[in-house]
Design an enzyme around this catalytic site. Structure first.
Site, PDB file in Angstrom:
ATOM      1  N   HIS A 278       0.790  -0.940   0.013  1.00 39.79           N
ATOM      2  CA  HIS A 278      -0.097  -0.099   0.064  1.00 39.79           C
ATOM      3  C   HIS A 278       0.824   1.320  -0.197  1.00 39.79           C
ATOM      4  CE1 HIS A 278      -2.946   2.721   2.277  1.00 39.79           C
ATOM      5  NE2 HIS A 278      -3.393   2.590   1.031  1.00 39.79           N
ATOM      6  N   ARG A 279       0.713   2.113  -1.004  1.00 38.40           N
ATOM      7  CA  ARG A 279       1.654   3.364  -1.360  1.00 38.40           C
ATOM      8  C   ARG A 279       2.988   2.951  -1.161  1.00 38.40           C
ATOM      9  NH1 ARG A 279      -2.118   7.419   2.690  1.00 38.40           N
ATOM     10  NH2 ARG A 279      -4.120   6.433   2.031  1.00 38.40           N
TER      11      ARG A 279
ATOM     12  N   GLU B  37       1.208  -0.726  -4.762  1.00 34.50           N
ATOM     13  CA  GLU B  37       0.191   0.110  -4.942  1.00 34.50           C
ATOM     14  C   GLU B  37       0.317   1.522  -4.829  1.00 34.50           C
ATOM     15  OE1 GLU B  37      -3.252   2.325  -4.064  1.00 34.50           O
ATOM     16  OE2 GLU B  37      -1.589   2.121  -2.660  1.00 34.50           O
TER      17      GLU B  37
ATOM     18  N   ASP C 213      -0.785   5.822  -6.186  1.00 32.42           N
ATOM     19  CA  ASP C 213      -1.817   6.799  -6.216  1.00 32.42           C
ATOM     20  C   ASP C 213      -1.332   7.810  -7.554  1.00 32.42           C
ATOM     21  OD1 ASP C 213      -4.026   6.190  -4.005  1.00 32.42           O
ATOM     22  OD2 ASP C 213      -2.026   6.501  -3.180  1.00 32.42           O
TER      23      ASP C 213
ATOM     24  N   HIS D  25      -1.165  10.827  -2.876  1.00 35.68           N
ATOM     25  CA  HIS D  25      -2.371  10.207  -2.440  1.00 35.68           C
ATOM     26  C   HIS D  25      -3.455  11.575  -2.170  1.00 35.68           C
ATOM     27  CE1 HIS D  25      -5.436   9.185   0.593  1.00 35.68           C
ATOM     28  NE2 HIS D  25      -5.463   8.509   0.096  1.00 35.68           N
TER      29      HIS D  25
ATOM     30  N   GLU E 295      -3.789   3.242  -8.603  1.00 37.96           N
ATOM     31  CA  GLU E 295      -5.040   3.986  -8.512  1.00 37.96           C
ATOM     32  C   GLU E 295      -5.262   5.292  -8.905  1.00 37.96           C
ATOM     33  OE1 GLU E 295      -8.020   5.928  -5.060  1.00 37.96           O
ATOM     34  OE2 GLU E 295      -6.363   4.386  -4.259  1.00 37.96           O
TER      35      GLU E 295
ATOM     36  N   LYS F 118      -6.587   8.478  -8.881  1.00 40.34           N
ATOM     37  CA  LYS F 118      -7.212   9.213  -7.573  1.00 40.34           C
ATOM     38  C   LYS F 118      -7.860  10.228  -7.653  1.00 40.34           C
ATOM     39  CE  LYS F 118      -7.104   8.976  -2.990  1.00 40.34           C
ATOM     40  NZ  LYS F 118      -7.455   7.801  -2.544  1.00 40.34           N
TER      41      LYS F 118
ATOM     42  N   ASP G 233      -0.074  -1.849   4.473  1.00 38.01           N
ATOM     43  CA  ASP G 233       0.855  -1.037   4.487  1.00 38.01           C
ATOM     44  C   ASP G 233       2.302  -1.795   5.369  1.00 38.01           C
ATOM     45  OD1 ASP G 233      -0.452   1.234   4.528  1.00 38.01           O
ATOM     46  OD2 ASP G 233      -1.296   0.808   6.435  1.00 38.01           O
TER      47      ASP G 233
END
Length: 493
Positions: free
Chosen positions: A258-259, A285, A287, A300, A360, A362, A480
C-alpha cells in the site's frame, strides 16, 4: 491509495530482507545516487494483446514425450550435448562454465512451461538445470530463466535469473526448496509466466514469485543444464489467459504494498517502492493525479501538506513545483530528499529495477487526464505490468475505452448490492473492497470468483485479519506492512 547462479539477494516470498539500517542506503538508491545489488535489467514488457494467430488460453502449444529417435522438429541444440535416450531428452554439460541449452516453442506473453526433470549426475550440488522463459531461438544472450540446483535446499537452491548481454548473471530472486532435488529422482518443474511476472512451482507447490522476468519481442522457451547430466520427460507449454489474478489452489495470498511499503518508508516515493521490492511484494500500489500542467504525479492526498515540506492542492501546483518538494523529511531524517515522483519516473524505476504497479487513479479525472496516464504507461512498455484501479467508475470506463489491454479493479468502501453485475458492467478483473465491508458479506468472494473476478482487500495490517481473509479465499491483501505479510505467509507455508 485508499481513504475511509550465484548468491543473489533473497527477495522471494519465502524470506525477507531485514529493514534495520537500510533506510538511508535505500534512499540513495531510489534517488539514483548509488547502485544496489537488486538492479534488474532495463527491459520492455511484452506487447499487450494477442498477436495474430496467438493461441487461445488453455491451448497446449508444445506437448512432447520424447518418444522418437531424434530431437523433435523445431528444437535447436545450441550448446552442449543433447540426445534422446530411453524415451527421455538428455542434456549434458561438461562443467560449471558451460550453459548447455536447447530452444523450442514460440514467443508467448502468458504461458505455463512444465516438465519432469531428473539429475542423473552432477559435478557438485550447486549445479543446476533451468526452464528458459524467454530465450532467443539461437540461444544468444540475453535470456531469462528459472533454475533449480541439485542441492535445491540451499539458500539459493531456486532462482529467477537473467543472462545479460555482457554474458554475466543477474540473479533477481532466490529461495529455498521445500525438498531436495538430489540425483536419480524425478521432480516436476513448472513456471507460470504473465508478462514480466512469474511463479515457480516445484512438485505441485508454489515456492517463489517474481516480477522481474525480462521479456523480449520474440524469445521462446528453452531447457538448460549446467555442470550436470539431466534427463527430461513429459514437457508441455500451455497458453494462459492474460492477467491471471485469481489465486490458484494452494497458492499464497498476493501481497500488494500500500503506497509502497508505507509503514517503513515515506509513502508514494521511489524509496517506499524499493522497500516494498525488498520485502517481496508482488505488486506496488500507488496513487496518481495530475499537476496543474497535466503531468501525472504519484501522490495520495488532494494537497501536498501532509507528506511534503510544501503546501497547496496538487492540481494547483506545476510539475516543477511538485518536483522541488521534499517528500521524505516528514517521515524520518534519513529519508530527507525523497521526491514526489512523476508517474513516468515511477514506471521507469519499476521497469529498470523490477516490480508491477497497482495504480489507483485518485479522484475524478477527465478522459484527457486518463489518456495521459495511459500514454505514460504505453510509452514505457509497461502495459503488461500495470493494473489500474479506482473508486471512480468514470475513470475505469475511460481506461477501458482507451486501453482495453489494461486490467481494471474497482475500489469500494461498501459493497454493491450485486458486485458481480457491477464487475461485468465495468469489465473488471478485480473487485477490491474494504476489509470491514467484506467481513459483513464474505459470501461475495465465491460469487465473484465464479464470474472470474479476483478479490483484493484493503488496507489490512493485522495477522488475525490476514488469517481470516486467507480462509475466506480472497486473492490478495493490500497492506502497509508487506514485509510482515510476506513473512507471515512464508511461515504458514
Amino acid at each position: 491509495m485508499i481513504d475511509s547462479h550465484s548468491a543473489g539477494p533473497d527477495r522471494s516470498r519465502n524470506g525477507r530482507v531485514p529493514r534495520s539500517g537500510l533506510l538511508a542506503a535505500l534512499l540513495a538508491a531510489a534517488l539514483g545516487l548509488t547502485t544496489v545489488a537488486l538492479t534488474a535489467p532495463h527491459a520492455a514488457s511484452a506487447a499487450p494483446g494477442a498477436a495474430p494467430g496467438a493461441p487461445a488460453p488453455g491451448e497446449v502449444v508444445v506437448d512432447e514425450h520424447f518418444d522418437g529417435p531424434a530431437l523433435p522438429a523445431g528444437w535447436t541444440a545450441v550448446e552442449g550435448t543433447w540426445r534422446i535416450a530411453d524415451g527421455r531428452l538428455v542434456g549434458a554439460s561438461a562443467d560449471w562454465n558451460q550453459q548447455t541449452r536447447i530452444t523450442f516453442g514460440r514467443h508467448l506473453t502468458d504461458f505455463r512451461l512444465e516438465v519432469t526433470a531428473r539429475f542423473e549426475s552432477v559435478v557438485d550440488a550447486a549445479r543446476w538445470t533451468a526452464l528458459g522463459l524467454d530465450v532467443p531461438a539461437n540461444g544468444a544472450t540475453p535470456w531469462s530463466i528459472a533454475t533449480v540446483r541439485s542441492g535445491s535446499t540451499a539458500a539459493n537452491g531456486l532462482e529467477f535469473a537473467r543472462r545479460t548481454p555482457a554474458d554475466a548473471w543477474n540473479v533477481t530472486d532466490t529461495a529455498v526448496a521445500p525438498t531436495a532435488a538430489g540425483t536419480g529422482r524425478d521432480v516436476r518443474l513448472a513456471v507460470e509466466v504473465h508478462g514480466g511476472a512469474a511463479r515457480w512451482i516445484l512438485d505441485g507447490r508454489e515456492v517463489m514469485r517474481t516480477t522481474q522476468v525480462a521479456r523480449s519481442a520474440d524469445g521462446g522457451q528453452a531447457l538448460l543444464v549446467n555442470g550436470a547430466r539431466v534427463s527430461f520427460d513429459d514437457l508441455k507449454v500451455t497458453a494462459l489467459a492474460p492477467g491471471a489474478f485469481l489465486r490458484q489452489p494452494g497458492a499464497p495470498l498476493t501481497v500488494l504494498a500500500h503506497r509502497g511499503a508505507s509503514s517503513a518508508a515515506p509513502e508514494n516515493t521511489l524509496l517506499s517502492d524499493e522497500v516494498a521490492r525488498r520485502a517481496g511484494a508482488d505488486w506496488i500500489e500507488n496513487d496518481v493525479q495530475p499537476s496543474r500542467d497535466g503531468v501525472p504525479h504519484v501522490l495520495h492526498d488532494d494537497t501536498v501538506n501532509r507528506t511534503t515540506n510544501g503546501s497547496g492542492r496538487v492540481r494547483d501546483l506545476t510539475a516543477a513545483q511538485l518536483g522541488a518538494l521534499d517528500a521524505g523529511s516528514w517521515f524520518a531524517p534519513a529519508a530527507a530528499g525523497a521526491r514526489v515522483p512523476t508517474l513516468a519516473a515511477q514506471l521507469d524505476d519499476l521497469r529498470g529495477r523490477g516490480g508491477s504497479l497497482l495504480l489507483e487513479i485518485k479522484g475524478p479525472h477527465t478522459r484527457d487526464e486518463v489518456a495521459r496516464i495511459v500514454q505514460d504507461v504505453r510509452d514505457r512498455g509497461m502495459t503488461g505490468r500495470v493494473f489500474v484501479q479506482s473508486f471512480e467508475t468514470d475513470a475505469l470506463r475511460y481506461t477501458r475505452e482507451l486501453a482495453p489491454e489494461l486490467p481494471l479493479g474497482l475500489l469500494r468502501a461498501s459493497l454493491d448490492a450485486d458486485p458481480v453485475a457491477v464487475a461485468r458492467d465495468l469489465g473488471l478483473s478485480a473487485y477490491n473492497p474494504a476489509d470491514a465491508a467484506l467481513a459483513a458479506r464474505p459470501e461475495v468472494v465465491a460469487a465473484l470468483h465464479a464470474a472470474g473476478v479476483a478479490v483484493n482487500v484493503w488496507t489490512v495490517d493485522a495477522p488475525a485479519r490476514w488469517k481470516a481473509l486467507d480462509a475466506a479465499g480472497v486473492d490478495g491483501i493490500i497492506t502497509d506492512r508487506p514485509a510482515e505479510l510476506t513473512g507471515w505467509l512464508a511461515a504458514r507455508q
